[in-house]
Design a protein around this motif. Structure first.
Motif, PDB file in Angstrom:
ATOM      1  N   GLU A 125       0.832  -1.205   0.000  1.00  0.00           N
ATOM      2  CA  GLU A 125       0.000   0.000   0.000  1.00  0.00           C
ATOM      3  C   GLU A 125       0.863   1.250   0.000  1.00  0.00           C
ATOM      4  O   GLU A 125       0.568   2.228  -0.703  1.00  0.00           O
ATOM      5  CB  GLU A 125      -0.900   0.025   1.241  1.00  0.00           C
ATOM      6  N   LYS A 129       0.167   3.534  -3.052  1.00  0.00           N
ATOM      7  CA  LYS A 129      -0.746   4.632  -2.743  1.00  0.00           C
ATOM      8  C   LYS A 129      -0.035   5.861  -2.196  1.00  0.00           C
ATOM      9  O   LYS A 129      -0.448   6.992  -2.454  1.00  0.00           O
ATOM     10  CB  LYS A 129      -1.810   4.148  -1.754  1.00  0.00           C
ATOM     11  N   TYR A 158      -4.501 -11.580   0.716  1.00  0.00           N
ATOM     12  CA  TYR A 158      -5.910 -11.297   0.427  1.00  0.00           C
ATOM     13  C   TYR A 158      -6.646 -10.938   1.712  1.00  0.00           C
ATOM     14  O   TYR A 158      -7.648 -11.548   2.082  1.00  0.00           O
ATOM     15  CB  TYR A 158      -6.543 -12.497  -0.274  1.00  0.00           C
ATOM     16  N   ALA A 160      -8.605  -8.016   3.739  1.00  0.00           N
ATOM     17  CA  ALA A 160      -9.302  -6.735   3.607  1.00  0.00           C
ATOM     18  C   ALA A 160     -10.608  -6.781   4.381  1.00  0.00           C
ATOM     19  O   ALA A 160     -11.315  -7.791   4.368  1.00  0.00           O
ATOM     20  CB  ALA A 160      -9.572  -6.415   2.143  1.00  0.00           C
ATOM     21  N   SER A 164     -14.785  -5.874  -1.346  1.00  0.00           N
ATOM     22  CA  SER A 164     -14.486  -5.349  -2.680  1.00  0.00           C
ATOM     23  C   SER A 164     -13.000  -5.021  -2.849  1.00  0.00           C
ATOM     24  O   SER A 164     -12.529  -4.800  -3.965  1.00  0.00           O
ATOM     25  CB  SER A 164     -15.326  -4.098  -2.957  1.00  0.00           C
ATOM     26  N   LYS A 165     -12.260  -4.990  -1.731  1.00  0.00           N
ATOM     27  CA  LYS A 165     -10.831  -4.659  -1.789  1.00  0.00           C
ATOM     28  C   LYS A 165      -9.939  -5.880  -1.566  1.00  0.00           C
ATOM     29  O   LYS A 165      -8.727  -5.733  -1.382  1.00  0.00           O
ATOM     30  CB  LYS A 165     -10.512  -3.581  -0.744  1.00  0.00           C
ATOM     31  N   THR A 166     -10.531  -7.073  -1.585  1.00  0.00           N
ATOM     32  CA  THR A 166      -9.785  -8.300  -1.310  1.00  0.00           C
ATOM     33  C   THR A 166      -8.591  -8.480  -2.239  1.00  0.00           C
ATOM     34  O   THR A 166      -7.542  -8.980  -1.833  1.00  0.00           O
ATOM     35  CB  THR A 166     -10.720  -9.524  -1.415  1.00  0.00           C
ATOM     36  N   TRP A 167      -8.739  -8.076  -3.503  1.00  0.00           N
ATOM     37  CA  TRP A 167      -7.691  -8.285  -4.497  1.00  0.00           C
ATOM     38  C   TRP A 167      -6.742  -7.094  -4.633  1.00  0.00           C
ATOM     39  O   TRP A 167      -5.822  -7.127  -5.453  1.00  0.00           O
ATOM     40  CB  TRP A 167      -8.323  -8.589  -5.858  1.00  0.00           C
ATOM     41  N   ASP A 168      -6.940  -6.051  -3.863  1.00  0.00           N
ATOM     42  CA  ASP A 168      -6.139  -4.831  -4.031  1.00  0.00           C
ATOM     43  C   ASP A 168      -4.641  -5.073  -3.873  1.00  0.00           C
ATOM     44  O   ASP A 168      -3.833  -4.625  -4.700  1.00  0.00           O
ATOM     45  CB  ASP A 168      -6.596  -3.754  -3.048  1.00  0.00           C
ATOM     46  N   ARG A 171      -3.089  -6.861  -6.748  1.00  0.00           N
ATOM     47  CA  ARG A 171      -2.953  -5.975  -7.909  1.00  0.00           C
ATOM     48  C   ARG A 171      -1.787  -5.000  -7.722  1.00  0.00           C
ATOM     49  O   ARG A 171      -1.063  -4.700  -8.674  1.00  0.00           O
ATOM     50  CB  ARG A 171      -4.265  -5.224  -8.148  1.00  0.00           C
ATOM     51  N   TYR A 172      -1.617  -4.516  -6.493  1.00  0.00           N
ATOM     52  CA  TYR A 172      -0.482  -3.632  -6.219  1.00  0.00           C
ATOM     53  C   TYR A 172       0.834  -4.367  -6.481  1.00  0.00           C
ATOM     54  O   TYR A 172       1.782  -3.792  -7.040  1.00  0.00           O
ATOM     55  CB  TYR A 172      -0.508  -3.149  -4.768  1.00  0.00           C
TER      56      TYR A 172
END
Length: 300
Positions: A125, A129, A158, A160, A164-168, A171-172
């Protein structure tokens, strides 16, 4: 200079100094100050401890979180297992007021209180971010265009509160690897566990049916190396790879590198070659593959 309090966890700070050193090198290059905090204990480990004694797990995690609450700084966690443990404990206690009260009764005995105000961040993150992909690209002195990598995400990535943010975080991870110029090679079982948690229960079964299976598949996909973000996964795929080669008579020879080492390679930071010498499965040939090592000199 942006500052974070760092939580290294047990494995990195005691066994994998290459991961700690790479992290320090990369964040220093990015202008990030890492503040140490005295008093942190084991996170504790998020798989067995939850099952063995949920009350003890929450008490230990809440104690660690109470330390960072006093500092009023963001907590950056390098280990995915530690991140899951601290993150889950924080949100479970915030959801259950009665449980939070019970845990605070435990903590009050040692003069501590959990508030639930600490900001717990996975280092992925922070890289995406807070620092930003474009900023990472600007620090790449040696693009890893010749490197083909197999991604191992690990089970703890995984995590979160919001489904809806489980895959964030996964992906990062992808975005950061692509920022170095490396090519991600699909192999079909990216989500298969490395076998480390299972090995705590049945070592031989985990070695053959998780770790060896995964390594065999990766060995045939055309990747030059495996990239991980979890120190337990790093141990299982790198160190136990030699055990597998001896046990099954199969010479795999797949380098396994942590993401922070990959960034150190792409940033061409002095000392990167020494990091890769700390691996059990030989990783230094990767430097030749990417076109040599300049140790901080802009390649062109």
């Amino acid at each position: 200079m942006t500052e974070y309090t760092i939580f290294w966890g047990c494995l990195i700070s005691t066994k994998f100094l290459n991961i700690e050193k790479a992290s320090r090198m990369v964040f220093n290059e990015l202008g990030i100050k890492l503040n140490e905090s005295k008093g942190f204990s084991c996170c504790p480990e998020p798989v067995v401890s939850k099952v063995a004694d949920r009350n003890l797990w929450l008490t230990l995690a809440a104690r660690n979180l109470s330390l960072i609450e006093e500092k009023k700084q963001k907590l950056m966690v390098i280990c995915n297992g530690c991140y899951e443990s601290l993150y889950d404990a924080k949100h479970e206690l915030k959801r259950e007021p009665e449980l939070k009260q019970k845990i605070n009764e435990n903590l009050n005995a040692i003069g501590r209180t959990f508030q639930g105000t600490a900001q717990v961040l996975n280092f992925l993150e922070v890289l995406v971010k807070d620092i930003g992909i474009e900023n990472l690209k600007e620090h790449v002195k040696k693009p890893l265009n010749k490197l083909k990598v197999a991604m191992h995400y690990g089970c703890h990535l995984y995590t979160a509160e919001d489904p809806s943010k489980t895959w964030d975080l996964a992906r990062y991870f992808d975005d950061i690897v692509r920022a170095t110029g490396a090519d991600i090679i699909p192999y079909g079982c990216e989500r298969l566990c490395c076998g480390y948690p299972l090995s705590q229960y049945n070592y031989n079964y985990a070695l053959e049916n998780r770790t060896y299976n995964k390594l065999k598949i990766i060995s045939k996909c055309g990747a030059n190396c495996i990239v991980v973000t979890c120190p337990a996964c790093y141990y299982q795929l790198d160190f136990e790879q030699k055990t597998i080669e001896k046990k099954f008579g199969d010479e795999l020879g797949i380098p396994v590198i942590h993401l922070m080492e990959l960034l150190a390679m792409a940033f061409d930071l002095p000392g990167t070659d020494e990091l890769l010498k700390m691996h059990r499965t030989k990783a230094t040939p990767l430097l030749e593959l990417i076109g040599g090592y300049n140790g901080g000199t802009k390649s062109g």
